[in-house]
Design a protein around this motif. Structure first.
Motif, PDB file in Angstrom:
ATOM      1  N   GLY A  99       0.898  -1.134  -0.017  1.00  0.00           N
ATOM      2  CA  GLY A  99      -0.053   0.185   0.011  1.00  0.00           C
ATOM      3  C   GLY A  99       0.375   1.531  -0.179  1.00  0.00           C
ATOM      4  N   LEU A 100      -0.236   2.235  -0.626  1.00  0.00           N
ATOM      5  CA  LEU A 100       1.178   4.028  -0.102  1.00  0.00           C
ATOM      6  C   LEU A 100       0.431   4.501   0.951  1.00  0.00           C
ATOM      7  CD1 LEU A 100       0.110   5.583  -3.629  1.00  0.00           C
ATOM      8  CD2 LEU A 100       2.162   3.808  -3.206  1.00  0.00           C
ATOM      9  N   THR A 101       2.163   5.110   1.195  1.00  0.00           N
ATOM     10  CA  THR A 101       1.562   5.544   3.234  1.00  0.00           C
ATOM     11  C   THR A 101       2.154   6.917   2.371  1.00  0.00           C
ATOM     12  OG1 THR A 101       1.487   5.537   5.191  1.00  0.00           O
ATOM     13  CG2 THR A 101       3.728   4.825   3.931  1.00  0.00           C
ATOM     14  N   LEU A 102       2.248   8.234   3.476  1.00  0.00           N
ATOM     15  CA  LEU A 102       2.910   9.616   3.665  1.00  0.00           C
ATOM     16  C   LEU A 102       3.920   9.000   4.280  1.00  0.00           C
ATOM     17  CD1 LEU A 102       2.817  12.262   2.312  1.00  0.00           C
ATOM     18  CD2 LEU A 102       0.562  13.202   3.868  1.00  0.00           C
ATOM     19  N   ASP A 103       5.274   9.950   4.247  1.00  0.00           N
ATOM     20  CA  ASP A 103       6.182   9.824   4.687  1.00  0.00           C
ATOM     21  C   ASP A 103       6.059  11.379   5.007  1.00  0.00           C
ATOM     22  OD1 ASP A 103       8.893  10.764   5.462  1.00  0.00           O
ATOM     23  OD2 ASP A 103       9.829   8.756   4.849  1.00  0.00           O
ATOM     24  N   SER A 123       9.257  13.602   4.960  1.00  0.00           N
ATOM     25  CA  SER A 123       9.425  14.310   3.079  1.00  0.00           C
ATOM     26  C   SER A 123       8.712  14.440   2.965  1.00  0.00           C
ATOM     27  CB  SER A 123      10.239  12.570   2.622  1.00  0.00           C
ATOM     28  OG  SER A 123       9.186  11.890   2.635  1.00  0.00           O
ATOM     29  N   LEU A 124       7.626  14.443   3.377  1.00  0.00           N
ATOM     30  CA  LEU A 124       5.941  14.624   2.920  1.00  0.00           C
ATOM     31  C   LEU A 124       5.707  14.144   1.609  1.00  0.00           C
ATOM     32  CD1 LEU A 124       5.354  18.011   4.145  1.00  0.00           C
ATOM     33  CD2 LEU A 124       4.779  16.682   5.217  1.00  0.00           C
ATOM     34  N   ARG A 125       5.775  12.827   1.498  1.00  0.00           N
ATOM     35  CA  ARG A 125       6.605  12.554   0.118  1.00  0.00           C
ATOM     36  C   ARG A 125       5.780  10.866   0.531  1.00  0.00           C
ATOM     37  NH1 ARG A 125      12.121  13.118  -2.506  1.00  0.00           N
ATOM     38  NH2 ARG A 125      12.275  15.364  -2.285  1.00  0.00           N
ATOM     39  N   VAL A 126       4.788  10.291  -0.175  1.00  0.00           N
ATOM     40  CA  VAL A 126       4.072   9.170  -0.441  1.00  0.00           C
ATOM     41  C   VAL A 126       5.742   7.630  -1.140  1.00  0.00           C
ATOM     42  CG1 VAL A 126       1.564   9.549  -1.029  1.00  0.00           C
ATOM     43  CG2 VAL A 126       4.022   9.534  -2.946  1.00  0.00           C
ATOM     44  N   LYS A 127       5.479   6.543   0.110  1.00  0.00           N
ATOM     45  CA  LYS A 127       5.733   5.560  -0.503  1.00  0.00           C
ATOM     46  C   LYS A 127       5.067   4.646   0.318  1.00  0.00           C
ATOM     47  CE  LYS A 127       7.355   5.212   4.802  1.00  0.00           C
ATOM     48  NZ  LYS A 127       8.672   5.297   5.018  1.00  0.00           N
ATOM     49  N   VAL A 128       6.004   3.472  -0.498  1.00  0.00           N
ATOM     50  CA  VAL A 128       5.517   1.487  -1.060  1.00  0.00           C
ATOM     51  C   VAL A 128       5.553   1.624   0.463  1.00  0.00           C
ATOM     52  CG1 VAL A 128       4.985  -0.167  -1.583  1.00  0.00           C
ATOM     53  CG2 VAL A 128       5.161   1.745  -3.380  1.00  0.00           C
ATOM     54  N   VAL A 129       4.119   0.602   1.641  1.00  0.00           N
ATOM     55  CA  VAL A 129       5.147  -0.238   2.459  1.00  0.00           C
ATOM     56  C   VAL A 129       3.732  -1.719   2.202  1.00  0.00           C
ATOM     57  CG1 VAL A 129       5.405   1.863   3.561  1.00  0.00           C
ATOM     58  CG2 VAL A 129       2.446   1.008   3.487  1.00  0.00           C
ATOM     59  N   MET A 147      -3.386  18.073  -3.055  1.00  0.00           N
ATOM     60  CA  MET A 147      -2.141  17.202  -2.503  1.00  0.00           C
ATOM     61  C   MET A 147      -1.151  16.372  -3.142  1.00  0.00           C
ATOM     62  SD  MET A 147       0.580  18.267   1.219  1.00  0.00           S
ATOM     63  CE  MET A 147      -0.562  16.461   1.173  1.00  0.00           C
ATOM     64  N   ILE A 148      -2.326  15.272  -2.370  1.00  0.00           N
ATOM     65  CA  ILE A 148      -2.288  14.141  -2.604  1.00  0.00           C
ATOM     66  C   ILE A 148      -2.097  13.421  -3.915  1.00  0.00           C
ATOM     67  CG2 ILE A 148      -2.285  11.270  -2.157  1.00  0.00           C
ATOM     68  CD1 ILE A 148      -0.900  12.765   0.502  1.00  0.00           C
ATOM     69  N   ALA A 149      -3.357  14.249  -4.851  1.00  0.00           N
ATOM     70  CA  ALA A 149      -3.620  13.891  -5.907  1.00  0.00           C
ATOM     71  C   ALA A 149      -2.546  14.135  -6.771  1.00  0.00           C
ATOM     72  CB  ALA A 149      -4.535  15.164  -7.060  1.00  0.00           C
ATOM     73  N   HIS A 150      -1.802  15.272  -6.565  1.00  0.00           N
ATOM     74  CA  HIS A 150      -0.718  15.276  -7.311  1.00  0.00           C
ATOM     75  C   HIS A 150      -0.103  14.433  -6.989  1.00  0.00           C
ATOM     76  CE1 HIS A 150      -0.681  19.369  -9.011  1.00  0.00           C
ATOM     77  NE2 HIS A 150      -2.014  20.074  -8.127  1.00  0.00           N
ATOM     78  N   MET A 151       0.692  13.598  -5.847  1.00  0.00           N
ATOM     79  CA  MET A 151       2.197  12.721  -5.503  1.00  0.00           C
ATOM     80  C   MET A 151       1.179  11.430  -6.605  1.00  0.00           C
ATOM     81  SD  MET A 151       2.999  13.330  -1.721  1.00  0.00           S
ATOM     82  CE  MET A 151       2.581  14.815  -1.366  1.00  0.00           C
TER      83      MET A 151
END
Length: 341
Positions: free
Chosen positions: A241-245, A248-254, A275-279
């Motif tokens: 899944g995706l989480t928000l770091d 870094s304010l970036r998405v990452k895979v967990v 903001m999440i949509a842009h990511m």
């Protein structure tokens, strides 16, 4: 046709021979649209398909509705005129990555920021198919084509990122042959305002399998993230899944163990979170899956509604008088027969 008669996909298919290259993804998109139409509750005579120039722009010929095959990149301008002339019409814009983002980039940007109530289907095959394979605005660095035999050095544009940056209030992605495409189309239609749908479409002749790393059946589970409002962003059959770091304010895979996505910090999809949509649209493919489905939706008043309201206010209390209008200012009237020499 009686209003009580239930429509079928055949009611939206014309008698014209569908002519694309054998195996082209456009066939699948056409069938998906024709299957979706009967479920929208709109009569064919109240629907207009507007296209520009390109392989995808043949679309109006194959839909048993009204249609305009216009000029390169200008479909949004024509569609705007159609919608302003009759706001009750259901307007669809069919375009390609070259048509919409090169010569038509300016028109695409403005129809999105104005928020005209229409559905924009952008067929992205990362190539100019109709004009024999030149690289397009979405072609990747290194793409070899008749116009770039040594490989393109242009940095490609992301259609969905472009749409978000232009102020689009609805941005979604689909795949030409995926069973979920009709659901994406229905979501786009139910949105009031400009709905932008990027469709990954395979060009079997000039750019075959360019999307195979995430569209091919063997990769789909691990490389496709289908988003649903209010549901966790899971893929790989729920194992990732995706989480928000937070740092870094970036998405990452967990990794998700035993379905415990909450403890893994997986994000729940909120379509109104820009903001999440842009990511999501900017995630580098490979390290991340491809985000699909409705990525962003945040409704706002539509352009044609504002124009109609403004015109109504401007005309309130006024009596139409065409003669008074044409006689106003510097005008004169000829009252005698002209002198003939």
């Amino acid at each position: 046709m009686n209003e009580l008669v239930k429509l079928t996909p055949k009611d939206f298919a014309t008698d014209q021979e569908v002519r694309w290259c054998p195996g082209c993804g456009d066939y699948a998109v056409l069938k998906a649209v024709q299957r979706t139409m009967p479920e929208l509750g709109v009569r064919p005579e109240n629907i207009v398909f507007v296209s520009g120039i390109g392989c995808s722009s043949r679309f109006p010929y194959y839909m048993e509705t009204y249609g305009f095959h216009t000029i390169h990149g200008r479909a949004p301008a024509i569609a705007t005129g159609v919608k302003l002339a009759n706001p009750e019409l259901d307007v669809w814009i069919i375009t390609g990555d070259g048509d919409a983002l090169s010569i038509g980039g300016n028109h695409t940007m403005h129809v999105l920021r104005r928020n005209l109530d229409c559905q924009i289907l952008l067929f992205n095959n990362e190539i100019y198919g109709l004009t024999k394979g030149q690289y397009s605005p979405t072609s990747r660095v290194g793409t070899r084509s008749p116009s770039t035999p040594f490989g393109s050095v242009d940095r490609p544009v992301s259609p969905s990122a472009f749409a978000l940056g232009s102020g689009a209030r609805f941005v979604a992605r689909g795949i030409d042959v995926n069973k979920n495409l009709p659901d994406v189309l229905k979501a786009a239609h139910s949105h009031k305002g400009a709905s932008f749908v990027e469709i990954f479409q395979n060009c079997i002749v000039y750019n075959d399998d360019v999307f195979a790393p995430f569209t091919a059946k063997e990769f789909a589970a691990d490389k496709q993230l289908w988003l649903k409002a209010g549901e966790p962003m899971l893929f790989a059959n729920g194992a990732k899944g995706l989480t928000l770091d937070r740092e870094s304010l970036r998405v990452k895979v967990v990794d998700v163990v035993d379905g415990e996505w909450q403890s893994a910090g997986v994000i729940v999809h909120e379509p109104a979170n820009k903001m999440i949509a842009h990511m999501l649209v900017d995630m580098p493919f490979g390290a991340f899956p491809m985000a699909l489905g409705v990525i962003y939706e945040h409704p706002a008043p539509s352009f044609e509604d504002a124009v109609v309201e403004q015109n109504a206010q401007a005309s309130t209390g006024k009596v139409p008088d065409l003669q008074a209008l044409v006689s106003r200012g510097q005008s004169w009237e000829v009252t005698k027969e002209p002198h003939v020499i």
